[in-house]
Design a protein around this motif. Sequence first.
Motif, mmCIF file in Angstrom:
data_model
loop_
_atom_site.group_PDB
_atom_site.id
_atom_site.type_symbol
_atom_site.label_atom_id
_atom_site.label_comp_id
_atom_site.label_asym_id
_atom_site.label_seq_id
_atom_site.Cartn_x
_atom_site.Cartn_y
_atom_site.Cartn_z
ATOM 1 N N GLU A 1 0.892 -1.055 -0.135
ATOM 2 C CA GLU A 1 0.036 -0.079 -0.132
ATOM 3 C C GLU A 1 0.853 1.258 0.180
ATOM 4 O O GLU A 1 0.579 2.133 -0.616
ATOM 5 C CB GLU A 1 -0.837 -0.240 1.199
ATOM 6 C CG GLU A 1 -2.186 -1.176 1.232
ATOM 7 C CD GLU A 1 -2.787 -1.365 2.325
ATOM 8 O OE1 GLU A 1 -2.804 -0.324 3.387
ATOM 9 O OE2 GLU A 1 -3.421 -2.449 2.556
ATOM 10 N N GLN A 2 1.881 1.240 0.594
ATOM 11 C CA GLN A 2 2.985 2.303 0.759
ATOM 12 C C GLN A 2 3.485 2.791 -0.552
ATOM 13 O O GLN A 2 3.310 3.856 -1.280
ATOM 14 C CB GLN A 2 4.126 2.052 1.572
ATOM 15 C CG GLN A 2 4.009 2.134 3.204
ATOM 16 C CD GLN A 2 4.959 1.980 4.093
ATOM 17 O OE1 GLN A 2 5.986 1.468 3.657
ATOM 18 N NE2 GLN A 2 5.085 2.378 5.010
ATOM 19 N N GLN A 3 3.865 1.516 -1.181
ATOM 20 C CA GLN A 3 4.377 1.581 -2.668
ATOM 21 C C GLN A 3 3.401 2.043 -3.751
ATOM 22 O O GLN A 3 3.785 3.045 -4.771
ATOM 23 C CB GLN A 3 5.121 0.589 -3.070
ATOM 24 C CG GLN A 3 5.988 0.528 -4.331
ATOM 25 C CD GLN A 3 7.444 1.093 -3.965
ATOM 26 O OE1 GLN A 3 7.852 1.255 -2.961
ATOM 27 N NE2 GLN A 3 7.771 2.116 -4.841
ATOM 28 N N ALA A 4 2.126 1.531 -3.331
ATOM 29 C CA ALA A 4 1.014 2.067 -4.461
ATOM 30 C C ALA A 4 0.815 3.566 -4.342
ATOM 31 O O ALA A 4 0.434 4.148 -5.365
ATOM 32 C CB ALA A 4 -0.009 1.371 -4.088
ATOM 33 N N GLN B 1 5.733 -5.692 -9.692
ATOM 34 C CA GLN B 1 5.961 -6.965 -9.579
ATOM 35 C C GLN B 1 6.432 -7.076 -7.972
ATOM 36 O O GLN B 1 5.895 -8.217 -7.280
ATOM 37 C CB GLN B 1 7.013 -7.547 -10.202
ATOM 38 C CG GLN B 1 6.680 -7.527 -11.943
ATOM 39 C CD GLN B 1 5.727 -8.648 -12.001
ATOM 40 O OE1 GLN B 1 5.611 -9.807 -11.326
ATOM 41 N NE2 GLN B 1 4.744 -8.254 -12.787
ATOM 42 N N GLY B 2 6.985 -6.102 -7.262
ATOM 43 C CA GLY B 2 7.294 -6.341 -5.919
ATOM 44 C C GLY B 2 6.001 -6.302 -5.129
ATOM 45 O O GLY B 2 5.884 -6.896 -4.087
ATOM 46 N N ILE B 3 5.097 -5.306 -5.412
ATOM 47 C CA ILE B 3 3.870 -5.278 -4.910
ATOM 48 C C ILE B 3 3.106 -6.539 -4.910
ATOM 49 O O ILE B 3 2.420 -7.038 -3.721
ATOM 50 C CB ILE B 3 2.963 -4.111 -5.484
ATOM 51 C CG1 ILE B 3 3.472 -2.818 -4.853
ATOM 52 C CG2 ILE B 3 1.481 -4.046 -4.813
ATOM 53 C CD1 ILE B 3 2.931 -1.591 -5.655
ATOM 54 N N PRO C 1 11.902 -9.601 -5.859
ATOM 55 C CA PRO C 1 11.566 -10.038 -4.600
ATOM 56 C C PRO C 1 10.282 -9.165 -4.246
ATOM 57 O O PRO C 1 10.029 -8.039 -4.673
ATOM 58 C CB PRO C 1 12.823 -9.689 -3.797
ATOM 59 C CG PRO C 1 13.240 -8.528 -4.491
ATOM 60 C CD PRO C 1 12.971 -9.138 -6.036
ATOM 61 N N GLY C 2 9.601 -9.375 -3.124
ATOM 62 C CA GLY C 2 8.697 -8.525 -2.369
ATOM 63 C C GLY C 2 9.156 -7.591 -1.827
ATOM 64 O O GLY C 2 10.378 -7.349 -1.661
ATOM 65 N N LEU C 3 8.205 -6.300 -1.421
ATOM 66 C CA LEU C 3 8.867 -5.190 -1.005
ATOM 67 C C LEU C 3 8.767 -5.463 0.687
ATOM 68 O O LEU C 3 8.194 -5.976 1.064
ATOM 69 C CB LEU C 3 7.804 -3.819 -1.155
ATOM 70 C CG LEU C 3 7.651 -3.763 -2.794
ATOM 71 C CD1 LEU C 3 6.303 -2.676 -2.928
ATOM 72 C CD2 LEU C 3 8.897 -3.251 -3.186
#
Length: 865
Positions: free
Chosen positions: A555-558, A618-620, A687-689
């Motif tokens: 949600e932060q990255q979005a 992709q990380g999200i 990788p994931g965030l």
Amino acid sequence: MAGLPDGFVIDTPRSGAALPEGFALDGNSDSSSDPALLARGWNAEKAVLHTDNQVARSMSEGIPVLGGLLNKADAGADALLSYGLNPLFSKDQQLQGSLGDRYRQALAVQNGMDQQFHQSHPYVDTAANIAGGLAAGGGAGKLGLTLAGRFGTGTMTGLQGLVARAGIGAGENAILGALDSKARGGNALEGAELGAGLGLGGGVTSGISKSGVLGALMRGAAGVGIGAGVGAGGAALNGGDIATGAAMGAATSAAGEGLGLGARGAEVAGRAFNSEAGDGLAGRAFNARDVARSKVADALLAEGATPEDLRKRLNTVGQHANLMDVSPSMENMGGAIGTEAGAGQTTLKRALEAREAGSGQRVEDLLTVALGPRMDGAGILDQFQNERRQAAGPLYEAAMATPVTDSDGLRSVMKTSAFKKALPIAEELANNEGRTLYSADQEGNRSLDLNRMTLQDLHYVQRGMQNYMSDVRPGLGIKDNELSTSVGNVRKQLLSAMDEMSPEYQQARTIYAGNSAVQDAYNQGMSAFDSSTGANHLTPEAMERNLSKYDNASEQQAYLLGARQRVSNIMGGARNNRQRAYTLLGIGNENPNFDNQDKLAALLSYVKPTATQDEATQGILNEMRSRLGYAAPDRPAITADDVYDPATALLNDRGESVHPDSEEGQRIIQQRIQQAEVDRDAEPPVPGLAFIAPDKERGARAVADLLAGLNSERQFGQTLNATVGNSATAKRLAGRNLIASSEIELPNSIPATIGKALSAGANAVAGPVIRARANAVNSEIANILISRDANAALRPEQAERNNVAQAIMDQMRGPAEGARISPEDEAEARRLAQRAYLPTDRDIIARALLTAALTQGNQNQQGSR
């Protein structure tokens, strides 16, 4: 009877032998020498040395001090050798008597030869004398044997520098004049007076009008005037005729000025082959590079700028900055050159316009570093939606057939008004899909029979409640908002009961909700930099509260992706529209209530941008899969269309063209598909965030870097406008006084009418030369202006001293890599550099001219005795 020069002792001639023209008899002499001895030296000289060697001898005699001793040294050698060489000469040409007698006779021979050569070739002799003085002066200057330029006087300005140079010149030339006069048999005091006067005059005239045709005329007039004064003063001190002394002094100085013109011509000719003097023949002839550096240094000095200041300013503005961006006087000079057609204007225009062409990309790069790459918002949302459908769809489909389980909780929900009002909407949704929520008995009465209902029926009901919530929510007052909340609470109870009936439904709903939360965050980010005011204005504090509510990195990255998309939208399709970036972040905005900078700092405190959009999305998705417990959807299969383009020939291992539908062609395509699958499987997963805590320092630093870059770009635009644009007229006018003028400008003290006439006449005669010089000098100034050379604040001589200081410090450091020296050693190195003698062409020529003038002056004195 006029006295002979020292050493000339001649008896009464015998047998009618004639004396060389100009020789006088010394009745008091007791020498036994014979005038025929002169023939010995003269004939030998002609036989052995010829006329060109006599010219060389005359040049040697022009050397101060040493030239006066040359004949005495030759006479001593002749006297000693005469004991063995006399038999080679006739009786009347032999040196006789004691060694002292022979020395006096030989000295008379040497002086006689000089006198005869001067009588036969007066102009050649005088020119050779002067040439010898010039050569000696130049050599002494190069070897650092003179005081010119020492003790840092070359860098001193104003009255202090004038007094220092004049004092040193007077003292040094007084000593040289006294020694030279004594060596030639003259009066040492008179030689000292002449030398001191010339040295003092040289120091004074050197400070008159540094450049330009008018300056040259003023210096010449001043030199002649000072020469006349020195001559008159010397005559008065020695009881001579003042008018004659003044005339001789003026003539000597005028000759010196003539020699100066010749020397400057020689200097110009020498520079024609010196690429360091300037670009092209004109630039070298006018010594354009040194003149340009001097003008730039003078302007920076008047501004109070130092090399250290300029380095700091250049580093602050950034790697693309030049001197015009960080110095008002340099900007003024650029503006003035920008109005003068020529090489300088072309240089500035090309450099600044080339820099301007890259501004849009640099602004985009700054935004990319701070916020991440430019976004495709629609593509991002589509990818989220596809992921949600592919992950949650099968789970929903599997859960919909699950029979409803009767429970007290479900019965409680069914009794609420929210459930009952949602039933008509739910039934309509079911009918649209060919279904119904109701069961009918034999009489046709319809009712909800939980034992015959599936989870699909309750799914219609919760959708009806959701629809009802959206109907009553928008701006209908407190009561309606409370009603919407109440309906929402009932819906949550229903969904909880449904989750208990089907784990698949619960998982699908969790995936759907998680994905929706990420999209909501993206949408909120899109409004981060809206310009709305009033109640809807998003303050930095409100943004920080929103960000603090997120409990995962997705949600932060979005949110950041949405904000970046908003910035891209503001910038528009034209990526070089940097003005929109300035407006967005308040560059040049003095409004204290403008808070987009603070909001950006808050945003970047909570989330760090990724290197690419694909890495972010992709990380999200990877982070959501891990957190929500679902697998990534299967990737689409690789097909023949992915590995083969029909427009390109299909080749086998032998390089032969193969038809794609043939057996061999199909085999090659299948091999390509298999290899593509292997390559794709070998790609490391994104990788994931990672969820990180807020870092206020990181946010402030990122914003500071962005703002510094944007401010630099804004300054670049101002520099371009001031130089080749249509504004900043006042700056350009101020700069005209700092660059090389293309016209001869007369002082304002001259009456306007006379000044215009004189100026027009002078420019008509010298205009082409003046314009060529201005073009060459201003071209070199332009090269400096577009550079990052902080040493431009130093005049050429100062810069050279700075290089000497650096060389001394390098020696102090030694060979150790990264070695440092103490501040005390650095100060000592700079002190030594200031005292070092650094001869320039101008110093050497000035030194040579003074030497030649002294030599000729003393010879004139001797000739007048």
